[in-house]
Design a protein around this motif. Structure first.
Motif, PDB file in Angstrom:
ATOM      1  N   ARG A  15      49.358  74.072  22.313  1.00  0.00           N
ATOM      2  CA  ARG A  15      50.324  74.035  21.204  1.00  0.00           C
ATOM      3  C   ARG A  15      51.660  74.645  21.614  1.00  0.00           C
ATOM      4  O   ARG A  15      52.684  74.367  21.002  1.00  0.00           O
ATOM      5  CB  ARG A  15      49.791  74.804  19.997  1.00  0.00           C
ATOM      6  N   TYR A  16      51.633  75.544  22.587  1.00  0.00           N
ATOM      7  CA  TYR A  16      52.863  76.196  23.037  1.00  0.00           C
ATOM      8  C   TYR A  16      53.403  75.550  24.302  1.00  0.00           C
ATOM      9  O   TYR A  16      54.573  75.687  24.619  1.00  0.00           O
ATOM     10  CB  TYR A  16      52.604  77.682  23.336  1.00  0.00           C
ATOM     11  N   CYS A  17      52.537  74.911  25.030  1.00  0.00           N
ATOM     12  CA  CYS A  17      52.904  74.469  26.370  1.00  0.00           C
ATOM     13  C   CYS A  17      52.967  72.954  26.444  1.00  0.00           C
ATOM     14  O   CYS A  17      52.192  72.305  27.139  1.00  0.00           O
ATOM     15  CB  CYS A  17      51.915  75.022  27.390  1.00  0.00           C
ATOM     16  N   THR A  21      57.243  71.205  22.559  1.00  0.00           N
ATOM     17  CA  THR A  21      57.296  72.562  22.021  1.00  0.00           C
ATOM     18  C   THR A  21      58.339  73.394  22.745  1.00  0.00           C
ATOM     19  O   THR A  21      59.120  74.114  22.141  1.00  0.00           O
ATOM     20  CB  THR A  21      55.915  73.238  22.179  1.00  0.00           C
ATOM     21  N   LEU A  27      57.476  72.449  16.505  1.00  0.00           N
ATOM     22  CA  LEU A  27      56.306  73.295  16.355  1.00  0.00           C
ATOM     23  C   LEU A  27      55.371  72.687  15.319  1.00  0.00           C
ATOM     24  O   LEU A  27      55.818  72.223  14.268  1.00  0.00           O
ATOM     25  CB  LEU A  27      56.731  74.698  15.898  1.00  0.00           C
ATOM     26  N   PHE A  32      53.737  79.416  14.973  1.00  0.00           N
ATOM     27  CA  PHE A  32      53.803  79.320  16.437  1.00  0.00           C
ATOM     28  C   PHE A  32      55.173  79.738  16.988  1.00  0.00           C
ATOM     29  O   PHE A  32      55.343  79.865  18.196  1.00  0.00           O
ATOM     30  CB  PHE A  32      53.525  77.882  16.902  1.00  0.00           C
ATOM     31  N   ARG A  33      56.136  79.941  16.088  1.00  0.00           N
ATOM     32  CA  ARG A  33      57.504  80.166  16.559  1.00  0.00           C
ATOM     33  C   ARG A  33      57.635  81.431  17.415  1.00  0.00           C
ATOM     34  O   ARG A  33      58.294  81.419  18.455  1.00  0.00           O
ATOM     35  CB  ARG A  33      58.473  80.232  15.384  1.00  0.00           C
ATOM     36  N   ARG A  36      56.357  80.928  20.962  1.00  0.00           N
ATOM     37  CA  ARG A  36      57.226  79.992  21.706  1.00  0.00           C
ATOM     38  C   ARG A  36      58.532  80.698  22.100  1.00  0.00           C
ATOM     39  O   ARG A  36      58.958  80.656  23.268  1.00  0.00           O
ATOM     40  CB  ARG A  36      57.510  78.752  20.863  1.00  0.00           C
ATOM     41  N   TYR A 137      58.331  77.389  31.034  1.00  0.00           N
ATOM     42  CA  TYR A 137      58.939  78.660  30.638  1.00  0.00           C
ATOM     43  C   TYR A 137      59.313  79.577  31.811  1.00  0.00           C
ATOM     44  O   TYR A 137      60.418  80.091  31.871  1.00  0.00           O
ATOM     45  CB  TYR A 137      57.994  79.439  29.711  1.00  0.00           C
ATOM     46  N   SER A 265      46.377  80.929  18.007  1.00  0.00           N
ATOM     47  CA  SER A 265      46.086  79.541  18.338  1.00  0.00           C
ATOM     48  C   SER A 265      44.592  79.336  18.167  1.00  0.00           C
ATOM     49  O   SER A 265      43.791  79.923  18.904  1.00  0.00           O
ATOM     50  CB  SER A 265      46.508  79.208  19.775  1.00  0.00           C
TER      51      SER A 265
END
Ligand code: FE2
Length: 276
Positions: A15-17, A21, A27, A32-33, A36, A137, A265
């Motif tokens: 969900r983040y990767c 995103t 999102l 999830f913000r 992230r 990231y 998550s």
């Protein structure tokens, strides 16, 4: 003089990767913000530190018996995540490796009688827990040499800790200014429902873990790790956390900490923490 200059606890949940995103800000849920944004900050932090090698221990690079250290000189491939092909698919990656450093880590393990294997194979596949935090990231330029190390099921926490020590000894011998990355959740009682949080009790234990890390209470944290990991069912039994603590304690350094974020998550707890 080689040295461990930074340590990162990072997040790899799909969900983040994903590119969406990370780059388009899409999102699936507002909760999830924080994570992230924390991962973006962690990438900036790493860019400022400028390590010349990254050793990464991902909870999804799983080996059963040997500790596998990937010394492939160039990691190049196209990744579709086995368990999330709808989220992570066709991701091209192409970043350098560090055969010398990987060999030095393996030499230490072998000399101490551990079961271990050096990979040096362009076809050695990397997992999304390794690739996605790096390319989305931590090093979007994909210029820093990377040495992936497996999470090994036959290793208990003590053995994982020892491998963290070997990493730092090899870093010294090979004169790298290296960063260590632990890619995994803290509490990890997974349930269906991406936006679901851990229980309040497990969140409190995750926060305690993070506070001790930030306060430099590394010895105490290592002593507490088995109990903590069992109670919160840490991802991969906390093996990535044990290797991280082995690296930190072997370095002999007390790091300044940035606790970038904590978030959910699918019932897991996820901390984004930089030590430098
Ligand atoms: Fe995971």
């Amino acid at each position: 003089m080689g040295e461990l200059i930074a340590v990162y606890l990072t997040v790899h949940t799909p969900r983040y990767c994903t590119y969406e995103t990370a780059f388009a800000g899409k999102l699936a849920h507002p909760d999830f913000r924080a994570v992230r944004d924390g991962l973006v900050e962690q990438g900036r932090q790493l860019a400022g530190v400028q390590p010349d090698a990254i050793v990464i221990n991902s909870c999804h690079l799983v080996a059963t018996f040997p500790t596998v250290v990937d010394g492939t000189p160039r990691h190049r491939g196209i990744l579709t995540a086995q368990e999330a092909p709808e989220l992570i698919h066709g991701v091209e990656y192409d970043f350098p490796g560090d055969y010398e450093l990987a060999s030095a880590i393996i030499d230490r393990g072998r000399a101490a009688g551990h079961v271990c294997t050096l990979a040096a194979d362009v076809h050695y596949p990397l997992d999304y827990g390794t690739v996605m935090p790096l390319v989305c990231y931590l090093d979007r330029t994909q210029r820093i040499p990377v040495v992936p190390v497996s999470v090994t099921l036959a290793n208990d926490l003590e053995e994982c800790f020892t491998w963290g020590q070997y990493v730092v000894r090899a870093v010294r011998e090979r004169r790298r200014r290296a960063a260590f990355v632990a890619s995994g959740s803290v509490s990890h009682k997974l349930v269906r429902g991406p936006e679901r949080w851990p229980s309040p009790e497990d969140q409190e234990l995750d926060h305690r873990f993070a506070r001790m890390l930030a306060d430099g209470e590394y010895e105490k944290l290592w002593a507490w790790l088995p109990e903590y990991a069992e109670t919160v069912e840490a991802e991969m039994g906390g093996r990535h956390l044990a290797m991280m603590l082995g690296a930190i304690l072997e370095s002999g350094r007390r790091f300044a900490a940035a606790l970038h974020a904590y978030g959910p998550s699918s019932g897991s707890g996820n901390y984004v923490i930089s030590l430098s």
